[in-house]
Design a protein around this motif. Sequence first.
Motif, PDB file in Angstrom:
ATOM      1  N   ILE A  94      -0.020   1.851   3.679  1.00 44.81           N
ATOM      2  CA  ILE A  94       1.037   2.380   2.812  1.00 44.81           C
ATOM      3  C   ILE A  94       2.350   1.632   3.040  1.00 44.81           C
ATOM      4  O   ILE A  94       3.104   1.387   2.104  1.00 44.81           O
ATOM      5  CB  ILE A  94       1.212   3.899   3.044  1.00 44.81           C
ATOM      6  N   LEU A  95       2.608   1.260   4.284  1.00 46.62           N
ATOM      7  CA  LEU A  95       3.853   0.564   4.606  1.00 46.62           C
ATOM      8  C   LEU A  95       3.848  -0.905   4.187  1.00 46.62           C
ATOM      9  O   LEU A  95       4.898  -1.521   4.068  1.00 46.62           O
ATOM     10  CB  LEU A  95       4.136   0.654   6.108  1.00 46.62           C
ATOM     11  N   SER A  96       2.665  -1.458   3.972  1.00 49.44           N
ATOM     12  CA  SER A  96       2.598  -2.872   3.606  1.00 49.44           C
ATOM     13  C   SER A  96       2.863  -3.051   2.120  1.00 49.44           C
ATOM     14  O   SER A  96       2.829  -2.102   1.346  1.00 49.44           O
ATOM     15  CB  SER A  96       1.231  -3.450   3.983  1.00 49.44           C
ATOM     16  N   LYS A  97       3.112  -4.286   1.737  1.00 47.80           N
ATOM     17  CA  LYS A  97       3.511  -4.559   0.360  1.00 47.80           C
ATOM     18  C   LYS A  97       2.412  -4.251  -0.649  1.00 47.80           C
ATOM     19  O   LYS A  97       2.646  -3.643  -1.677  1.00 47.80           O
ATOM     20  CB  LYS A  97       3.954  -6.010   0.236  1.00 47.80           C
ATOM     21  N   ASP A  98       1.177  -4.683  -0.354  1.00 44.32           N
ATOM     22  CA  ASP A  98       0.106  -4.485  -1.333  1.00 44.32           C
ATOM     23  C   ASP A  98      -1.074  -3.683  -0.796  1.00 44.32           C
ATOM     24  O   ASP A  98      -2.108  -3.592  -1.449  1.00 44.32           O
ATOM     25  CB  ASP A  98      -0.368  -5.822  -1.901  1.00 44.32           C
ATOM     26  N   GLY A  99      -0.944  -3.113   0.395  1.00 44.52           N
ATOM     27  CA  GLY A  99      -1.974  -2.222   0.916  1.00 44.52           C
ATOM     28  C   GLY A  99      -3.241  -2.899   1.396  1.00 44.52           C
ATOM     29  O   GLY A  99      -4.278  -2.257   1.510  1.00 44.52           O
ATOM     30  N   THR A 100      -3.171  -4.189   1.710  1.00 42.93           N
ATOM     31  CA  THR A 100      -4.354  -4.896   2.185  1.00 42.93           C
ATOM     32  C   THR A 100      -4.287  -5.088   3.697  1.00 42.93           C
ATOM     33  O   THR A 100      -3.210  -5.026   4.297  1.00 42.93           O
ATOM     34  CB  THR A 100      -4.493  -6.280   1.527  1.00 42.93           C
TER      35      THR A 100
END
Length: 169
Positions: A94-100
């Motif tokens: 969730i905290l990352s830019k694209d959820g990968t």
Amino acid sequence: IAQIGAHEVKRLKGQTVPGISYVHLTRGMIDTALLDALLKRLPKRFSPEHDRSDVALFRSLNMGLSASALPGNVEATIFDIGRSVALWVSAFEILSKDGTCESVLKLLKAVKWNLSACSDAIYEPRNYKPGQPKISLPIWLYRAMNKARNDFIHGNEINEKTLIVAPGK
């Protein structure tokens, strides 16, 4: 009720769970820098001008809170623990830019760790081959959690060793 004063709101000492006793927190027990930062972001999150990072922060904290509630009943199975692992991985995504996975790893690599135990690249990645670069503990641990999450969520074979991390046992 009136005789013991239970009707006086000011004397009420509510508990979230009756089986867990009340603990008074002292100032030294609170990460004040983190608390101050969160309290600054909270009003912004609920304002019309909030941005994605504000929503993501509090959604991630909510996911982490759910993940930290380990199953404790007699019917708890390895699948319940797997669900908790999945929630932790989701909290990071969730905290990352694209959820990968790659975007989470990029964030973890960008962190300036204050402990050498977190910054030293001394861990062998899965399927390690001699001469391949080693990785730091946060990167290694996140990869292990992501693999376990995928195994649990996608129905791959799992056992109790799925949740044991080699460096720490």
